[in-house]
Design an enzyme around this catalytic site. Structure first.
Site, mmCIF file in Angstrom:
data_model
loop_
_atom_site.group_PDB
_atom_site.id
_atom_site.type_symbol
_atom_site.label_atom_id
_atom_site.label_comp_id
_atom_site.label_asym_id
_atom_site.label_seq_id
_atom_site.Cartn_x
_atom_site.Cartn_y
_atom_site.Cartn_z
ATOM 1 C CB CYS A 86 -1.071 -0.145 1.356
ATOM 2 S SG CYS A 86 -1.927 1.298 1.443
ATOM 3 C CB CYS A 145 -1.039 0.306 8.679
ATOM 4 S SG CYS A 145 -1.279 -0.963 7.123
ATOM 5 C CB CYS A 152 -7.696 -4.194 11.857
ATOM 6 S SG CYS A 152 -9.445 -4.525 11.550
#
Ligand code: SF4
Length: 344
Positions: free
Chosen positions: A111, A118, A334
């Protein structure tokens, strides 16, 4: 190498059939075999005549994602590692709920958004997934299940920013949600999570009937830019203005995700600001206590802080849920998806 037939859109398949002298209704017959009955051999398409089956086999393959690994967590969550044709891998997580399953789908390898919390964002974007690779995750998950019909919900919350891969996302959504020849996911059961690509968010409202979930995580620009660099390009005011304009199907609410980080954004002062920011919107708030991973710069708040934050928002009449991520013992929660970094 033969082309994967699932890489064609419906209109491309129609064109191909027409160019080969076949009737248009054949397209939906083929698509139903692929996406409703989940077959992976042209010979199994028993309502097509033999010459057409042979013609298809001469020009196409029916490609499947290779399952490189499956891990099952103590709570029943299953994490699939799929190997793609170029040997890259993506992760997909099948989450058991009370009476159905939810699949957390990836949209990119890596990403580009670089959110600080993240794991996926740490090494940048490798490439976009094709629409067939996005659909393939749901296809393979159903294929692996005893009762494929129990997989009813999809969340685009795996690896990648879905709106940064917009054309493939929309093409995949068409196949996933078509109720005649497609995979029949109800649009209200499909959620696309975004870090906030404002122009594409508005496009999504125009082009689909899908629910967006906005990953907010902060209540002012300084705090949000620190966590999510995209906020420099699309600051909070612009993002919330786009949310107000979003073409939401009737009776639905916008979802905002707010990851709670200990001593960063978990105080009642932030809860008060969040309530003020979201007051003008039909909003549902998902609070996600941060899942630490080795080397992460953030910590998880205490239960007392999480509950106090939630209670404050509930008192302000927001629909507010604490999402305790499942599958933490297999790094399926997550922000923990990253196995593509290591080639299997
Ligand atoms: Fe990308 Fe989502 Fe990770 Fe941000 S949180 S880096 S948008 S995958």
């Amino acid at each position: 190498m033969l082309q994967d037939i699932k890489a064609l859109t419906r209109s491309e398949l129609l064109n191909w059939l027409e160019a080969h002298g076949e009737k248009p209704y054949r397209a939906d017959q083929i698509l139903k075999w692929l996406y409703v009955r989940l077959v992976d051999q042209f010979e199994q398409m028993s309502d097509l005549n033999k010459p057409l089956r042979a013609l298809l086999a001469e020009h196409f393959t029916i490609q499947r994602l290779a399952v490189a690994d499956v891990r099952t967590a103590a709570d029943g969550t299953r994490k699939f590692l799929f190997r793609l044709v170029d040997d890259r891998t993506v992760e997909t997580v099948l989450i058991p709920e009370r009476d159905h399953f939810t699949l957390c789908v990836s949209s990119q390898v890596g990403c580009a958004q670089g959110c600080r919390f993240c794991l996926t964002g740490q090494s940048g974007l490798v490439r976009n997934l094709t629409h067939a690779e996005i659909v393939g995750q749901a296809w393979e998950a159903r294929k692996q299940m005893d009762d494929p019909g129990q997989l009813t919900n999809l969340v685009f919350m795996g690896m990648g920013e879905p709106l940064a891969n917009y054309e493939n996302l929309v093409a995949a959504i068409e196949i996933l949600t078509n109720s005649d020849w497609g995979m029949k996911f109800a649009t209200r059961h499909v959620t696309v999570s975004t870090a906030g690509l404002v122009p594409r968010l508005l496009d999504l409202g125009r082009d689909t009937r899908i629910n967006p979930a906005i990953s907010l995580n902060a209540v002012d620009d300084d705090g949000r830019t620190h966590l999510m660099p995209i906020n420099r390009k699309y600051p909070l005011a612009e993002l919330l203005a786009a949310c107000r304009q979003y073409n939401l199907p009737r009776g639905r609410k916008l979802t905002f995700e707010y990851i709670l980080f200990k001593d960063v954004n978990d105080g009642l002062e932030q809860a008060r600001k969040l309530a003020k920011l979201l007051a003008p919107l039909k909003a549902k708030i998902n609070l996600i206590p941060f899942n630490p991973y080795p080397g992460s710069a953030f910590e998880r708040p205490t239960e007392a802080r999480i509950e106090a934050f939630k209670a404050f928002l509930m008192a302000k009449h927001f629909t507010c849920v604490v999402r305790y991520s499942k599958g933490q013992d297999i790094m399926a929660a997550c922000g923990q998806l990253s196995t593509y970094l290591k080639k299997p």
